[in-house]
Enzyme design. Structure first.
Site, short mmCIF file in Angstrom:
data_model
loop_
_atom_site.label_atom_id
_atom_site.label_comp_id
_atom_site.label_asym_id
_atom_site.label_seq_id
_atom_site.Cartn_x
_atom_site.Cartn_y
_atom_site.Cartn_z
N ASP A 1 0.88 -1.17 0.00
CA ASP A 1 0.00 0.00 0.00
C ASP A 1 0.92 1.21 0.00
OD1 ASP A 1 -1.59 2.16 0.52
OD2 ASP A 1 -2.74 1.19 2.13
N ASN B 1 3.88 4.64 -10.54
CA ASN B 1 2.71 4.61 -11.41
C ASN B 1 1.40 4.47 -10.64
OD1 ASN B 1 1.09 3.84 -13.93
ND2 ASN B 1 1.00 1.97 -12.71
N SER C 1 -1.02 12.84 -14.91
CA SER C 1 -2.26 12.72 -15.68
C SER C 1 -2.48 14.04 -16.40
CB SER C 1 -3.43 12.46 -14.72
OG SER C 1 -4.65 12.92 -15.29
N TYR D 1 -7.40 14.51 -6.95
CA TYR D 1 -6.68 13.94 -8.09
C TYR D 1 -5.96 15.03 -8.90
CZ TYR D 1 -5.83 10.87 -12.10
OH TYR D 1 -5.23 10.14 -13.09
N ALA E 1 -3.12 16.62 -6.73
CA ALA E 1 -1.99 15.71 -6.50
C ALA E 1 -1.19 15.51 -7.78
CB ALA E 1 -2.49 14.37 -5.98
N LYS E 2 -1.88 15.36 -8.91
CA LYS E 2 -1.15 15.10 -10.16
C LYS E 2 -0.37 16.33 -10.60
CE LYS E 2 -2.14 10.78 -10.95
NZ LYS E 2 -1.06 9.78 -10.85
#
Lengths: 298, 256
Positions: free
Chosen positions: A95, A122, A177, A190, A193-194
Site C-alpha cells: 500500500d 505509477n 495525468s 486527483y 496531487a497530479k
C-alpha cells in the site's frame, strides 16, 4: 549573447563537419542505448493497466522488474508474463500510502537483486470516491486522495534516492495525468496531487542531477485499460475517443517504448520533463469541437 | 528495440547542415527508414554536405536521397516533396531541422536580417510542413517532428526574433495536431537546450564555464540526445502523442 552569424559561425560549420566524420565511426548505435540489460526496476501499480504495459516493455528491453500493488493476484499474473519473457520478477504487495511498506518494497528488491536502477511511480487512483461538492469532502477523503496520488511517489523516491546516489546512476519516472494541467468540476484531490507530481518531478530532477539520477514524468491522457473486446472497454473507447484530436483513446502498449526510453541511458540528457501522451487533448480545449469557422483575412 | 522500428518508412530530414539533424537522419536509418536529407540553402557546397549525410545512410544499408535548396522558395520545397513521392511513393516522416541561430539587440536588427530569419527558419519550416502535410493527409498517415530550442519557452536578451520563431513553430505544432488529428498525422516538437557547437554559446571560456555550471547537469547537449525520442515519435507506437513539445535540455527548464 552578442553574437550574430559571422565568421565564427562559419568556423563552427567546419568544426561540425569534422565532428560528424568523427561520429560516423560509431553511427547506428543510438538505439542500442535503449537496452535495459542488467537493470532492475520497481513499478508500482505494475500488475494492471499502464503499469503492466510498462513493466512488460521494460522486461522485453532486458530489465528484471519488481511489481508492487495492493492486490497480490494481478501482480503475480503480470510477474508470470515477465518470466515468460525470460526476465526475473518479484511481486511485493504494497500500500503505497504507508511509508513503511514503500520502504520495505524498495529494500527487499535491493536485497534480492543487489541493486535498483529504475523506479516507476505509477500507482494511483483515478477516482477515489464519487465526485461531489467541495463542502462534502471529508478530511479522510482529502488525505487519502493526496496520499495515493502524490505522497506514494514521494515515499518511493525517498526510499530509493540514497541507494541510487551512492551508485551514481538512477532513473525515476513519475506518472501524472492530463488533469495535472487542467481543472475538473468536483474533482479536487486527483487534479491537485497530479499537478504536484509534475512539479515534484522538477524539484527532484534538480536535486538529484549531480548524482546522475534523471527524473521525468509520463503524463497519460485517456487510456482504456479494459480489453478491446469487453463491453466496458468498447463503450469507453467510443465515448472518450470522440473528444480527442486523434479520435481515439490511447492503448497502454503505446506507453511502453516511452517508459523504456526514460529508463535507459538514451535519455540521459533529459530530466525534469513531462512527456504528455494524450491524443492531442491538452493542445485543444477552447471549444466543444476545437475548430474555428473559416474567416478570410482580406 | 521493440517499438523503435521504422522498417519500410520514408523520412525527410531538413536542416541537415546541423548536427542534430544529421543524428536524426542516421538514427532513423538505424531504425530501418529510408531517408532523404535536405540542406536549407542552394549551391554545390550545400549539396555536397547533404550528400555526405546521405552517403552515411547508404553505408547503413538504407536508401537515401540528398537535396540542397533555398527553403525560402516555396516552389523549390514543393518540387522536393514531388520528387521524393515520385521516387518512393509516399512520405511518412518529416523532421524539421531548419535553423539559423541568431542573436542581436532588437533595436539593431536590420530589415534584411529580420526577413532572412523569418523566411528561413519560420517560412521554410512552415512551407515544408504544408507541402509534406498535404501528402501525409492524403495518404492518411504521417509524423511531423520539429526541432526547437528552449527559447520557445523563455526570454533571453538579444534573442527576441529567434525566440519568436521558436514559439511560433510550437503553436503551429499544437494547431496542426488538432487539424490533422483524425487524418492519421501527428505533429510534435522536441526542444533542445544549449548545444555543443552552437554559434550562440559564449566565446569567452570563463563565460562558457559559468553557463555550464548553470545548466543543471553541467553539460551541453549532444546531437544524439534527441535521436531516440525522435524515432519513438516517428514510429507507429508514437501515434497517441500529438501537439506536444518536449525538451531534452539537461534540466534547464526546471531551473528557477
Amino acid at each position: 549573447m552578442r553574437h550574430t552569424l559571422s565568421a565564427r559561425a562559419e568556423a563552427e560549420c567546419m568544426v561540425r563537419i569534422g565532428l560528424f566524420d568523427e561520429r560516423n565511426k560509431e553511427h547506428g548505435v543510438v538505439l542500442e542505448r535503449l537496452s535495459l540489460t542488467n537493470k532492475t526496476a520497481v513499478v508500482t501499480g505494475g500488475g494492471t493497466g499502464l503499469g503492466r504495459a510498462m513493466s512488460l516493455a521494460l522486461a522485453r528491453a532486458g530489465a528484471d522488474v519488481a511489481l508492487a500493488g495492493r492486490r497480490l493476484e494481478p501482480l503475480q499474473e503480470t510477474a508470470a508474463e515477465i518470466e515468460q519473457i525470460g526476465r526475473q520478477s518479484l511481486s511485493v504487495p504494497t500500500d503505497i500510502t504507508v511509508p513503511d511498506q514503500v520502504t520495505h518494497l524498495i529494500q527487499s528488491v535491493i536485497e534480492q537483486w543487489g541493486h535498483l536502477d529504475i523506479l516507476i511511480n505509477n500507482a494511483g487512483i483515478v477516482r477515489g470516491q464519487e465526485m461531489k461538492p467541495v463542502w462534502e469532502i471529508t478530511d479522510e477523503e482529502w488525505h487519502r486522495g493526496i496520499d495515493t496520488n502524490l505522497s506514494g511517489a514521494f515515499y518511493g523516491v525517498r526510499a530509493v534516492a540514497r541507494h541510487m546516489a551512492e551508485r551514481q546512476q538512477g532513473k525515476i519516472i513519475n506518472v501524472a495525468s492530463g488533469f495535472a494541467y487542467r481543472g475538473r468540476r468536483n474533482e479536487y484531490m486527483y487534479t491537485s496531487a497530479k499537478a504536484a507530481v509534475v512539479n515534484l518531478t522538477r524539484s527532484l530532477a534538480l536535486s538529484l542531477v549531480d548524482y546522475n539520477i534523471q527524473v521525468n514524468c509520463i503524463v497519460p491522457g485517456f487510456f482504456i485499460v479494459q480489453p478491446p473486446d469487453s463491453p466496458v472497454g468498447q463503450q469507453r473507447r467510443e465515448q472518450q475517443g470522440r473528444f480527442l484530436a486523434v479520435g481515439r483513446t490511447g492503448e497502454p502498449e503505446e506507453i511502453g517504448p516511452l517508459a523504456v526510453f526514460l529508463s535507459s541511458s538514451a535519455s540521459n540528457h533529459m530530466t525534469g520533463q513531462a512527456v504528455i501522451s494524450d491524443g492531442g487533448g491538452l493542445s485543444a480545449g477552447l471549444g466543444p469541437l476545437s475548430v474555428a469557422p473559416i474567416a478570410d483575412a482580406e | 528495440m521493440e517499438g523503435y522500428t521504422l522498417e519500410g518508412k520514408i523520412a525527410l530530414v531538413t536542416g541537415v547542415e546541423h548536427p542534430v539533424a544529421q543524428a536524426a537522419a542516421t538514427t532513423l536509418a538505424e531504425a530501418g527508414a529510408s531517408v532523404a536529407v535536405l540542406a536549407g540553402q542552394a549551391g554545390s557546397e550545400h549539396q555536397a554536405e547533404s550528400e555526405r549525410v546521405a552517403e552515411v545512410v547508404r553505408q547503413q544499408q538504407r536508401d537515401a536521397r540528398s537535396y540542397a535548396i533555398d527553403v525560402t522558395q516555396v516552389e523549390a520545397i514543393q518540387s522536393v516533396i514531388d520528387d521524393l513521392v515520385q521516387h518512393w511513393g509516399r512520405l511518412d516522416i518529416l523532421i524539421n531541422g531548419l535553423d539559423k541561430p541568431f542573436a542581436a539587440p532588437f533595436l539593431d536588427i536590420t530589415e534584411s536580417q529580420e526577413a532572412n530569419i523569418l523566411a528561413h527558419t519560420l517560412g521554410g519550416t512552415l512551407h515544408m510542413i504544408r507541402a509534406a502535410g498535404r501528402q501525409m493527409v492524403e495518404q492518411q498517415h504521417g509524423r511531423i517532428i520539429t526541432y526547437l530550442s528552449v527559447l520557445a519557452e523563455r526570454g533571453v536578451a538579444n534573442c527576441s526574433l529567434y525566440s519568436m520563431t521558436q514559439t511560433a513553430l510550437l503553436q503551429l505544432t499544437r494547431s496542426l495536431a488538432i487539424e490533422w488529428g483524425t487524418r492519421g498525422v501527428t505533429v510534435n516538437a522536441i526542444g533542445s537546450g544549449w548545444m555543443e557547437n552552437s554559434p550562440l554559446l559564449p566565446s569567452d571560456d570563463a563565460e562558457l564555464q559559468r553557463l555550464q555550471r548553470f545548466i543543471p547537469n553541467h553539460r551541453l547537449g549532444q546531437p544524439d540526445d534527441l535521436a531516440a525520442l525522435t524515432v519513438y515519435l516517428a514510429s507507429d507506437m508514437g501515434g497517441n502523442i500529438t501537439g506536444q513539445t518536449m525538451y531534452i535540455e539537461g534540466g534547464l527548464l526546471s531551473h528557477p
